[in-house]
Design an enzyme around this catalytic site. Structure first.
Site, mmCIF file in Angstrom:
data_model
loop_
_atom_site.group_PDB
_atom_site.id
_atom_site.type_symbol
_atom_site.label_atom_id
_atom_site.label_comp_id
_atom_site.label_asym_id
_atom_site.label_seq_id
_atom_site.Cartn_x
_atom_site.Cartn_y
_atom_site.Cartn_z
ATOM 1 N N GLU A 1 9.237 -4.327 10.330
ATOM 2 C CA GLU A 1 9.608 -3.018 9.760
ATOM 3 C C GLU A 1 10.141 -2.080 10.838
ATOM 4 O O GLU A 1 9.496 -1.867 11.881
ATOM 5 C CB GLU A 1 8.390 -2.372 9.055
ATOM 6 N N ASP B 1 0.838 -1.204 0.000
ATOM 7 C CA ASP B 1 0.000 0.000 0.000
ATOM 8 C C ASP B 1 0.875 1.257 0.000
ATOM 9 O O ASP B 1 0.354 2.379 -0.066
ATOM 10 C CB ASP B 1 -1.022 -0.020 1.142
ATOM 11 N N SER B 2 2.207 1.078 0.011
ATOM 12 C CA SER B 2 3.128 2.193 -0.246
ATOM 13 C C SER B 2 2.827 2.792 -1.621
ATOM 14 O O SER B 2 3.247 3.911 -1.929
ATOM 15 C CB SER B 2 4.580 1.711 -0.187
ATOM 16 N N GLU C 1 -1.509 -5.575 8.380
ATOM 17 C CA GLU C 1 -0.612 -4.999 9.374
ATOM 18 C C GLU C 1 -1.093 -5.239 10.794
ATOM 19 O O GLU C 1 -2.296 -5.198 11.070
ATOM 20 C CB GLU C 1 -0.493 -3.480 9.139
HETATM 21 O O1 KIV Z 1 3.498 -1.123 1.534
HETATM 22 C C1 KIV Z 1 4.658 -1.566 1.519
HETATM 23 O O2 KIV Z 1 5.441 -1.318 0.596
HETATM 24 C C2 KIV Z 1 5.066 -2.405 2.632
HETATM 25 C C3 KIV Z 1 6.507 -2.782 2.702
HETATM 26 C C4 KIV Z 1 7.316 -1.619 3.109
HETATM 27 C C5 KIV Z 1 6.736 -3.949 3.589
HETATM 28 O O3 KIV Z 1 4.280 -2.748 3.447
#
Ligand code: KIV
Length: 271
Positions: free
Chosen positions: A183, A45-46, A116
């Site tokens: 993380e 979700d980044s 998460e």
């Molecule tokens: O959304 C993302 O890219 C992530 C990674 C940083 C693990 O959750």
């Protein structure tokens, strides 16, 4: 075609070959990542931040995520594609969590999901796994809880906070997660969790003693510089080549040298 990688394959890698995971958000990137030999691709979700330019990940919707999961899945033949569950697509309700996770597989073409934290969502994790959908956990800095955590900060520096993260990782492991992302936590804490859980740990800002590592594609190739955390290693700066190519194109159009005869049909009349 090479062997298709499954969640049990990834789980079996614990203690043997380290696992390299990378994010991807579209078809051409997925193809490049797969060509590099990477076995595990996360549609993180980044996406909200590095592709859509938002401040954080909170506003991302299930439909927006699905749009990108479909593109990535089309670009992958072998790698295991994991879809991130957007904020509030799983927390409020177990049945809704299973339905949304199912959409990532049925409509998106992913073969696993990630969600998460463990607090408040263990019933969801168990129910999704019971429905036959492999789940990757994620503890430590969980960006969907940025408001509660007070920012994108290293987690688990003090005893009680570290113990809480260990407990969360253990709970996710016992619930059946096939891997767990750690993380932004101290390297010794990540080593402790890695030794205590049966699922492989995939670190990002969690030091070298994890079973694998994950980074965001745009950080690795130098496509995102709005915020570069300490743990990011830039393996290329493709933005330099991209800007050079785009500038050369603009200059040739403005100079009237593109398109030339090689890039035109028929005869070019004199000016
Ligand atoms: O959304 C993302 O890219 C992530 C990674 C940083 C693990 O959750």
């Amino acid at each position: 075609m090479n062997k298709v990688i499954t969640a049990p394959d990834i789980k079996a890698r614990k203690g043997s070959k380290p696992i390299a995971m990378l994010t991807a958000y579209d078809y051409p990137t997925a193809r490049l990542v797969e060509k590099s030999g990477i076995d595990l691709i996360l549609v993180g979700d980044s996406l909200a931040m590095v592709v859509l330019g938002r401040e954080d990940t909170l506003s991302l919707t299930v439909d927006e995520m699905l749009h990108h999961v479909k593109a990535v899945a089309r670009g992958c033949e072998r790698a295991l594609v994991v879809a991130d569950m957007p904020f509030l697509s799983y927390e409020p309700d177990v049945a809704e969590a299973v339905r949304n996770a199912g959409r990532m597989l049925k409509e998106g073409g992913a073969r696993a999901v990630k969600l998460e934290s463990a607090s408040g969502v263990l019933p969801q994790v168990r129910a999704i796994i019971a429905a036959g959908i492999p789940v990757m956990g994620h503890v430590g800095l969980t960006p969907q809880r940025v408001a509660e955590l007070g920012g994108f900060k290293v987690q688990g520096r003090e005893g009680p906070a570290a113990d809480r993260i260990v407990e969360e990782a253990r709970a996710l492991d016992q619930a059946g997660c096939f891997a767990i992302v750690l993380e932004a936590i101290p390297a010794d804490l990540a080593a402790r969790i890695t030794a205590e859980v049966g699922a492989p740990t995939i670190g990002i800002g969690a030091g070298p003693r994890c079973d694998g590592q994950v980074l965001v594609y745009h950080d690795v190739v130098g496509l995102f510089d709005r915020f570069v955390p300490k743990f990011v290693k830039k393996y290329a700066d493709v933005s330099v080549d991209l800007v050079a190519a785009l500038t050369a194109y603009r200059e040739e159009v403005e100079a009237g040298t593109f398109p030339d005869a090689d890039h035109s049909f028929g005869t070019i009349p004199a000016a």
